[in-house]
Design a protein around this motif. Sequence first.
Motif, short mmCIF file in Angstrom:
data_model
loop_
_atom_site.label_atom_id
_atom_site.label_comp_id
_atom_site.label_asym_id
_atom_site.label_seq_id
_atom_site.Cartn_x
_atom_site.Cartn_y
_atom_site.Cartn_z
N ALA A 72 0.86 -1.18 0.00
CA ALA A 72 0.00 0.00 0.00
C ALA A 72 0.90 1.23 0.00
N ALA A 73 1.01 1.91 -1.14
CA ALA A 73 1.85 3.10 -1.25
C ALA A 73 1.33 3.94 -2.39
N ASN A 74 0.89 5.14 -2.06
CA ASN A 74 0.31 5.98 -3.11
C ASN A 74 0.39 7.45 -2.68
N PRO A 75 1.10 8.29 -3.47
CA PRO A 75 1.25 9.70 -3.09
C PRO A 75 -0.02 10.50 -3.24
N GLU A 76 -1.04 9.94 -3.88
CA GLU A 76 -2.26 10.68 -4.14
C GLU A 76 -3.39 10.33 -3.18
N LEU A 77 -3.10 9.46 -2.21
CA LEU A 77 -4.09 9.06 -1.23
C LEU A 77 -3.66 9.53 0.15
N VAL A 78 -4.39 9.14 1.18
CA VAL A 78 -4.05 9.50 2.55
C VAL A 78 -3.97 8.21 3.37
N PRO A 88 -1.74 4.29 2.65
CA PRO A 88 -1.04 4.42 1.37
C PRO A 88 -0.09 5.62 1.32
N LEU A 89 -0.47 6.74 1.94
CA LEU A 89 0.42 7.90 1.95
C LEU A 89 1.63 7.64 2.83
N VAL A 90 1.45 6.96 3.95
CA VAL A 90 2.57 6.60 4.81
C VAL A 90 3.53 5.68 4.06
N PRO A 130 7.48 6.16 15.28
CA PRO A 130 6.10 6.38 14.82
C PRO A 130 6.03 6.43 13.30
N GLU A 131 4.95 5.88 12.75
CA GLU A 131 4.90 5.73 11.29
C GLU A 131 4.59 7.04 10.57
N ASN A 132 3.94 7.98 11.23
CA ASN A 132 3.54 9.20 10.55
C ASN A 132 4.69 10.19 10.46
N GLY A 133 4.61 11.03 9.46
CA GLY A 133 5.63 12.04 9.25
C GLY A 133 5.03 13.23 8.51
N ILE A 134 5.88 14.19 8.21
CA ILE A 134 5.44 15.45 7.60
C ILE A 134 6.27 15.74 6.36
#
Length: 445
Positions: free
Chosen positions: A24-30, A33-35, A230-234
């Motif tokens: 699951a990897a997609n720059p156009e989703l959230v 997939p965005l992670v 943590p998996e989230n980033g900016i």
Amino acid sequence: MTGQPTTDDQPPAPRRRVLVIAEAANPELVSVPLVGWSIANALRAHHDVHIVTQIRNRDAFLRAGLVAGRDFTAIDSEAVARPIWRLAEILRMGEGKGWTMVTALYSKLAYPHFERKLWRQFGRRIAAGEFDIVHRVTPLTPTASSLIAPRCARAGVPFVMGPLNGGVPWPKGFDAERWREREWLSYVRGLYRLSLGRRRMIRAASAIIAGSRHTASEFAAARNRLTLIPENGIDPARFSMRADQPGTLPIRCAFVGRLVPYKGPDMLIEAAEPFLRDGSMVLDMLGDGPLMPALQEMVSARGLTHAVTLHGWIDHKDLQALLSRSQLLTFPSVREFGGGVVLEAMALGVVPVIADYAGPGELVTPGTGIKVPMGSRAEVIAGFRKALAALIAAPQTIPALAAAALARVEQHFTWDRKARQIGKIYDWVLDPKGPIPQPVPLSGE
């Protein structure tokens, strides 16, 4: 976990040849997939990375400038994945609920098919030593076993997985919200730990990256190979605006997220009602969901339409323009795995006021935000009202909190920082001297 926290201010790590599995990897989703995309893409700046993803992400990868075959490979597992998703949508009646069930179906049926196809295409190359490391970034769920992990171990190629996150227990006193979310399977989720495939995966993994302390607790048998990031980033380019922090009244607050029971938008309105009524606070609610009609009625019935704006669904690319108008992110979610929106607010210089539970409670440290103790529904409402009252009584304290929140994100939570943190894990895996690094200090550390 063992080891001491490390800092990012060290010489860059050597480039490694890494096969990154990001189904699951997609720059156009959230969300996931965005992670998956953001971590995999950030690693490309520091290592020689080839990404393996699912075919549905192929076009987005191409639009992002990656070259098929050279930079990534898209595996077509739709023969199994598509009917599984359709079944999941039927079972949850298309309402975005029952995520534990959806995750179980996908991780136990669709994802293994993806890995089997991946191994047929890359197994010989892995065994031949073409890659220094195989890193499975997604699925993020710790319930998804990997048949590739023991095969990599037999080939002598380190297998790294994570960040893994999920399965945060429902807090006591919120069973009604649990049932409204159709989280029936969550009562027996722990059975996945009995899986033979999971035990084989854990034994074979060279390093396990947990996204939260709760997830880390599920891998006690691998403590010497366990670290926490943590998996989230900016993405600083996507969150480049800065909130105005005048330190005066009224305070503009924002809620961001799906309007569902466990995120507590109704609790927030109830907690903030005195301040919304007297003009010391205004509230923007950014998001949509099944609670929207009830919230509209609640705001109208209480005479708060002058102070509360229900914006509805907001495209992620437009989020920063609205969120950066606020001084506070008021977010009483009682079951948030990662808390990406908390980091997004902090990156804009918006102070988070959050329920001290799971992901957000680990991201927000003293001096960077306000943590309301978890308790019953009534206690959470009372806690948010008390926290808001204190900030309204001393609004001049908010700018310093905002500056500290922004500094914390810039130091630890940009995607580039995350890639560097993961690079330290790669170094340790390939030359395991001393305890595994712990790159990110969380709240309480």
